[in-house]
Structure formats: structure tokens, C-alpha cells
Design an enzyme around this catalytic site. Structure first.
Site, PDB file in Angstrom:
ATOM      1  N   HIS A  69      -6.650  54.244 -31.506  1.00  0.00           N
ATOM      2  CA  HIS A  69      -7.375  52.973 -31.690  1.00  0.00           C
ATOM      3  C   HIS A  69      -6.389  51.804 -31.778  1.00  0.00           C
ATOM      4  O   HIS A  69      -6.414  51.020 -32.715  1.00  0.00           O
ATOM      5  CB  HIS A  69      -8.275  53.070 -32.927  1.00  0.00           C
ATOM      6  CG  HIS A  69      -9.331  54.127 -32.770  1.00  0.00           C
ATOM      7  ND1 HIS A  69     -10.643  53.836 -32.479  1.00  0.00           N
ATOM      8  CD2 HIS A  69      -9.237  55.477 -32.796  1.00  0.00           C
ATOM      9  CE1 HIS A  69     -11.322  54.971 -32.358  1.00  0.00           C
ATOM     10  NE2 HIS A  69     -10.495  55.984 -32.549  1.00  0.00           N
ATOM     11  N   HIS A  73      -9.012  49.123 -26.793  1.00  0.00           N
ATOM     12  CA  HIS A  73      -9.323  50.557 -26.782  1.00  0.00           C
ATOM     13  C   HIS A  73     -10.822  50.805 -26.814  1.00  0.00           C
ATOM     14  O   HIS A  73     -11.605  49.921 -27.173  1.00  0.00           O
ATOM     15  CB  HIS A  73      -8.627  51.279 -27.944  1.00  0.00           C
ATOM     16  CG  HIS A  73      -9.187  50.951 -29.292  1.00  0.00           C
ATOM     17  ND1 HIS A  73      -8.748  49.888 -30.051  1.00  0.00           N
ATOM     18  CD2 HIS A  73     -10.175  51.539 -30.025  1.00  0.00           C
ATOM     19  CE1 HIS A  73      -9.419  49.846 -31.184  1.00  0.00           C
ATOM     20  NE2 HIS A  73     -10.307  50.817 -31.205  1.00  0.00           N
ATOM     21  N   ASP A  75     -13.921  53.002 -28.327  1.00  0.00           N
ATOM     22  CA  ASP A  75     -14.422  53.843 -29.420  1.00  0.00           C
ATOM     23  C   ASP A  75     -15.478  54.789 -28.832  1.00  0.00           C
ATOM     24  O   ASP A  75     -16.462  54.320 -28.245  1.00  0.00           O
ATOM     25  CB  ASP A  75     -15.136  53.007 -30.485  1.00  0.00           C
ATOM     26  CG  ASP A  75     -14.205  52.227 -31.403  1.00  0.00           C
ATOM     27  OD1 ASP A  75     -12.988  52.472 -31.383  1.00  0.00           O
ATOM     28  OD2 ASP A  75     -14.728  51.380 -32.158  1.00  0.00           O
ATOM     29  N   HIS A  79     -16.288  59.014 -32.872  1.00  0.00           N
ATOM     30  CA  HIS A  79     -15.393  58.300 -33.802  1.00  0.00           C
ATOM     31  C   HIS A  79     -16.032  58.146 -35.179  1.00  0.00           C
ATOM     32  O   HIS A  79     -15.328  58.133 -36.187  1.00  0.00           O
ATOM     33  CB  HIS A  79     -15.071  56.922 -33.209  1.00  0.00           C
ATOM     34  CG  HIS A  79     -14.259  56.020 -34.074  1.00  0.00           C
ATOM     35  ND1 HIS A  79     -13.157  56.451 -34.792  1.00  0.00           N
ATOM     36  CD2 HIS A  79     -14.377  54.685 -34.337  1.00  0.00           C
ATOM     37  CE1 HIS A  79     -12.633  55.428 -35.445  1.00  0.00           C
ATOM     38  NE2 HIS A  79     -13.363  54.353 -35.208  1.00  0.00           N
TER      39      HIS A  79
HETATM   40 MN    MN Z   1     -11.593  51.822 -32.738  1.00  0.00          MN
END
Ligand code: MN
Length: 257
Positions: A69, A73, A75, A79
Site C-alpha cells: 500500500h 496503489h 486496495d 484488504h
Molecule cells: Mn491501501
């Protein structure tokens, strides 16, 4: 002419501009910093293996050290605990990685209030002007925050109460996750949630609701000011880390001029 030939011709002529939405990756790239007792991610770091020397006379190469992260980036749903049975980053559908993107601009509001929160009313007002959010596409949240990207202190904007960065109101996060047709939500800040979101109900509401709805997040985006409110296409290129919760990603936008 084939569709792809037309796109390539348009890119060469400037009729289609390719805009890079990515923060360069380097050791100074801002990362989220959690207070104790929580574990923190690594900064990006290059570890030199050889550079035309005894360790490799004709070649230069490095190992890279990074969190999943870090910088711009993606997710993945897995996550967050609300999405723990969802997809990992290697399983991102290609239809999510190459998709339409729309931009909601709250720069003026954020200039007045660093803790500004996007509300459902802001999005429905945007829809009244620009049409419905794209089915299977991305909503990108322009706040102007990326102008602080080279200054880690200004980017984190923290005081004794924690970071002050813009985000999404919990009810709007729930609505985007459960009632809107988007596949993902992107921000200029270090994460998709507001700096104060640790105190929201639920905490980190944007992560909680989006990941819980098997949707995706993008952060630390730049150059959103170069995108129109509607009509762009983005190409998101995370590393296909098997089992990964996210990945640094190069994010490009195609924009008709
Ligand atoms: Mn993240």
C-alpha cells in the site's frame, strides 16, 4: 480502420492524451503511518545488487522493498475484514482495471476545510449535471491534495488529534458501495478514507463499505485536474501478487482532446 489503430493514431496526433495519474515510487513517497500498537508498512526502498561492478560487470539491477500500500496503489476487497472472503489483488477483473472513469471536483471545498467529507448530496448533484455514475467504472475524487505530494508533512497534515485530510462521509461511503454502480473509488490522499476516519462509525467507513461490497480503492492519484468530469478511460496496472491485499499500480488515463 480498426478501433485500436484509430486509438493509436489519435494518441500520436494528440486527439487522445495519455495522462499519468501515478505518484513516482521512491523512498520519500508518503505512506500511511498508524499509531502504536498497529503494524506499519515499509517505505519503498531500492537495494542495489550490482551497478557495472564486481557484483555484475555489465548490468545494473536492484531488489525492491515496498509495502503493498505504497504510493499510488490498488486496495483489493480482501484488504479489509469486511471483504475478507473477497478477491485478492491478483484476481482483479480486467474489466475493473480497464474501465471508464468520472471525476468529482471538490477542490474548492477542501481548500476551505481539510477535513471535508464527500456527501451523497454532492454525488447526486454531480449526477444531475453529468449523468449517472458509470456502471462498472471508477469515481475519482479530486481534492487538490496531490499538490502536497512532495511535502510529506503537508501531505499527512497531522496535529495532536491525528491527520486532517479529506474523505468520504460514512453514509456516502455506504451508498457508493451498496447503491451506486461503480466498481471502485479513487482519491488523491494516502488512503481512500478521511484522515479522521478512525473515529467514524464504522471506523474507516470507506474501506469498510467498499471492500465489503467487493469493490476496489485507488489512492495517491495525481493529475486528476487533467481529466474531464466524464469521458476518460483508466488503465490500472497493479502487480498480480497472489494473495496480496493490494499493490502499487501505474495508473494511466486516456482523455479525448
Ligand atoms: Mn491501501
Amino acid at each position: 480502420m480498426s478501433v485500436l489503430s484509430a486509438v493509436l493514431d489519435a494518441a500520436r496526433s494528440g486527439a487522445v492524451e495519455v495522462v499519468d495519474l501515478t505518484t513516482p515510487l521512491q523512498s520519500s513517497t508518503p505512506i500511511l503511518e498508524l499509531p502504536p500498537p498497529f503494524a506499519n508498512t515499509s517505505r519503498f526502498r531500492l537495494e542495489e545488487l550490482s551497478r557495472y561492478d564486481d557484483r555484475g560487470p555489465a548490468w545494473y539491477w536492484n531488489d525492491i522493498h515496498t509495502g503493498e500500500h505504497t504510493g499510488t496503489h490498488l486496495d483489493a476487497p480482501v484488504h479489509w475484514v469486511s471483504g475478507k472472503d473477497g478477491l485478492d489483488v491478483s484476481q482483479a477483473p480486467l474489466s475493473t482495471l480497464v474501465a471508464p472513469a468520472v471525476v468529482i471536483d471538490m477542490t474548492a471545498e477542501v481548500e476551505k476545510d481539510a477535513d471535508f467529507l464527500l456527501q451523497i448530496d454532492h454525488v447526486t448533484a454531480w449526477e444531475a449535471e453529468h449523468g449517472p455514475l458509470p456502471d462498472g467504472g471508477w469515481l475519482l475524487y479530486r481534492t487538490g491534495w496531490s499538490s502536497r505530494g512532495e511535502d510529506a508533512v503537508a501531505f499527512a497534515n497531522a496535529d495532536e488529534n491525528g491527520p486532517h485530510t479529506p474523505g468520504v462521509a460514512p453514509e456516502c461511503a455506504r451508498w457508493l458501495a451498496q447503491e451506486s454502480p461503480i466498481t471502485g473509488f479513487g482519491t488523491e490522499t494516502v488512503g481512500t478514507d478521511a484522515g479522521a476516519a478512525h473515529g467514524f462509525d464504522p471506523p474507516f467507513a470507506c474501506h469498510n463499505h467498499l471492500m465489503g461490497a467487493n469493490k476496489w480503492g485507488l489512492t495517491s492519484l495525481r493529475n486528476l485536474d487533467a481529466l474531464p468530469p466524464t469521458g476518460a478511460m483508466i488503465i490500472v496496472s497493479p502487480l498480480p501478487i497472489v494473495g496480496g491485499s493490494g499493490s502499487p499500480a501505474r495508473v494511466l488515463a486516456l482523455v479525448e482532446r
